[in-house]
Write an enzyme that holds these catalytic residues in place. Structure first.
Site, PDB file in Angstrom:
ATOM      1  N   HIS A   1      33.547   4.540  35.653  1.00 21.60           N
ATOM      2  CA  HIS A   1      34.898   4.060  35.319  1.00 21.60           C
ATOM      3  C   HIS A   1      35.629   5.068  34.426  1.00 21.60           C
ATOM      4  O   HIS A   1      36.615   4.726  33.792  1.00 21.60           O
ATOM      5  CB  HIS A   1      34.866   2.668  34.672  1.00 21.60           C
ATOM      6  CG  HIS A   1      34.582   1.566  35.683  1.00 21.60           C
ATOM      7  ND1 HIS A   1      35.567   0.751  36.181  1.00 21.60           N
ATOM      8  CD2 HIS A   1      33.437   1.186  36.274  1.00 21.60           C
ATOM      9  CE1 HIS A   1      35.014  -0.106  37.039  1.00 21.60           C
ATOM     10  NE2 HIS A   1      33.721   0.136  37.118  1.00 21.60           N
TER      11      HIS A   1
ATOM     12  N   ASP B   1      34.845   8.919  44.316  1.00 21.01           N
ATOM     13  CA  ASP B   1      34.100   8.786  45.580  1.00 21.01           C
ATOM     14  C   ASP B   1      34.467   9.882  46.579  1.00 21.01           C
ATOM     15  O   ASP B   1      33.599  10.508  47.197  1.00 21.01           O
ATOM     16  CB  ASP B   1      34.377   7.423  46.223  1.00 21.01           C
ATOM     17  CG  ASP B   1      33.942   6.272  45.343  1.00 21.01           C
ATOM     18  OD1 ASP B   1      33.313   6.533  44.295  1.00 21.01           O
ATOM     19  OD2 ASP B   1      34.239   5.114  45.700  1.00 21.01           O
TER      20      ASP B   1
ATOM     21  N   TYR C   1      37.950  -4.890  38.988  1.00 19.63           N
ATOM     22  CA  TYR C   1      38.215  -3.449  38.890  1.00 19.63           C
ATOM     23  C   TYR C   1      39.648  -3.234  38.383  1.00 19.63           C
ATOM     24  O   TYR C   1      39.890  -2.483  37.442  1.00 19.63           O
ATOM     25  CB  TYR C   1      38.024  -2.811  40.262  1.00 19.63           C
ATOM     26  CG  TYR C   1      37.931  -1.313  40.263  1.00 19.63           C
ATOM     27  CD1 TYR C   1      36.698  -0.670  40.303  1.00 19.63           C
ATOM     28  CD2 TYR C   1      39.078  -0.519  40.235  1.00 19.63           C
ATOM     29  CE1 TYR C   1      36.607   0.711  40.307  1.00 19.63           C
ATOM     30  CE2 TYR C   1      38.998   0.861  40.233  1.00 19.63           C
ATOM     31  CZ  TYR C   1      37.766   1.467  40.282  1.00 19.63           C
ATOM     32  OH  TYR C   1      37.680   2.836  40.278  1.00 19.63           O
TER      33      TYR C   1
END
Ligand code: ADP
Ligand code: MG
Length: 385
Positions: A43, A180, A232
């Site tokens: 995060h 990602d 999220y």
């Protein structure tokens, strides 16, 4: 063309066979992009901080040819084919569900000034879905490098990561950071990639587990991320609010001893500050030539995510605690949280014992059986055929 990953070649053959079966022709080429695991730095990406992923030897392979209309096929499940005429013109071009990850990339390429025309694509992927290992980024990055190659666009890989991220954020609607897609496009074999998410500058750090008789286990706790999207987004909002109160552009810029009055925001802040420090410490230890020394940092990262960032869950805590009790050098949840996967760094001689302990602990708590595999740092996205 560099030598393709052996496993990617196997997947590519299956993708090409599916292409022949569905479209009755040979694909012009096959491209593959991997899933990833994040060693540490969770995060932190959308706070413009530091991350440290490596590519896993799981790939999405895309067999692709130029065509008259857009046709997307995936071998997943019973196989599915989605056809569309107007892909790429807007985020509301009518492609939804899994094919949106592919159509979104076509749209984002057009937006970025790399025009693309229709293709047919057959996807075959073995990146586990929803296990926090980035099956979505693998799809995006495979189609992205395929479209770029077929249309003669030379796109810097860091810029490509931003384009794929935009597809996921603006087209699919998932507010994820750039970790990602960067991992899938930029990681290299045998290395873990340190990346500064502010400018995507990076360093490939040797990650030689075998020479230290170590094994990295990836534990898919088999609990697909529940509430992941809303939670999220709410963590992102907390970070934005914390940065606003501190008067800094991103929490990456928060002074080390910054504090906030609101307890929740203060804990979110503490996670980001300490997690960025842990990434830098991990980097120092790895560059010093030892992997075993990072165990405690992994475990401290897990505690921070569990207590301060509040993104763990029963299944992840069970896996981490059981791995540590059975002798793992370090363990943590990895990925967005609320399910997905954990990693455990273990002495290779103890790997079987740790695996058994993790599975037993889940059974004793009535949880689903975790799926465990041994990770290696694989190659980033590349053309296979
Ligand atoms: P993660 O990226 O952690 O695996 P996400 O929720 O971000 O989880 O992405 C999972 C989604 O990606 C799936 O719900 C599906 O829409 C899509 N997807 C992943 N792999 C495939 C595949 N092989 N074929 C079709 N769609 C896929
Ligand atoms: Mg994803």
């Amino acid at each position: 063309m560099p030598t393709p990953d052996i496993h990617a070649v196997e997947l590519a053959e299956t993708a090409a066979a599916a292409f022949r079966q569905v479209f009755g022709a040979e694909p012009e080429g096959v491209w593959a992009a991997p899933g990833r695991v994040n060693l540490i730095g969770e995060h932190t990406d959308y706070n413009e901080g530091f991350v440290m992923p490596f590519a896993l030897p799981f790939y999405a392979a895309a067999a692709v040819s130029k065509s008259e209309t857009w046709e997307f096929h995936s071998t997943y499940g019973n196989g599915d084919t989605v056809r569309a005429d107007t892909v790429g013109s807007s985020v509301d071009d009518g492609v939804s569900g899994w094919a949106g990850y592919l159509a979104g990339v076509a749209w984002a390429l057009n937006e970025a000034g790399y025009p693309v025309s229709p293709v047919r694509v057959a996807i075959h992927s073995d990146v586990p879905h929803g296990a926090g290992l980035s099956s979505s980024a693998a799809l995006e990055c495979a189609i992205l490098i395929a479209l770029a190659d077929l249309h003669g666009h030379e796109i810097d890989r860091a810029e490509a990561a931003r384009i794929a991220q935009k597809a996921e954020n603006a087209y699919v609607g998932a507010p994820t950071g750039v970790l990602d897609q960067s991992a899938s496009l930029l990681c290299t074999e045998g290395k873990v990639m340190f990346m500064d998410c502010r400018d995507l500058s990076r360093e490939q750090v040797p990650f030689d587990l075998a020479s230290e008789n170590l094994t990295m286990l990836v534990i898919d706790v088999n609990a697909p991320h529940r509430h992941a999207d809303g939670e999220y987004a709410s963590r992102r909002a907390d970070c934005e609010e914390a940065a606003r109160q501190l008067g800094v552009p991103f929490l990456r810029d928060a002074p080390k001893h910054a504090r906030l009055e609101d307890d929740r925001l203060n804990r979110r802040l503490r996670h980001i500050i300490t997690e960025n420090e842990r990434v830098l410490d991990t980097m120092k230890i790895l560059k010093g030539g030892t992997v075993a020394g990072i165990g405690e940092l992994l475990t401290a990262s897990h505690a921070s995510m569990r207590d301060d960032y509040e993104i763990s869950c029963t299944e992840l805590d069970s896996a981490v605690d059981a791995a540590l009790e059975a002798g793992a050098l370090g363990a943590r949840m990895t990925g967005g949280g609320f399910g997905g996967s954990a990693i455990a760094l273990v002495e290779t001689a103890a790997a079987a014992k740790v695996e058994a302990a993790v599975i037993e602990a889940a059974a004793a708590k009535g949880l689903r059986t975790p799926r465990i595999f041994v990770a290696r740092a694989a190659a980033g996205a590349h053309r296979v055929a």
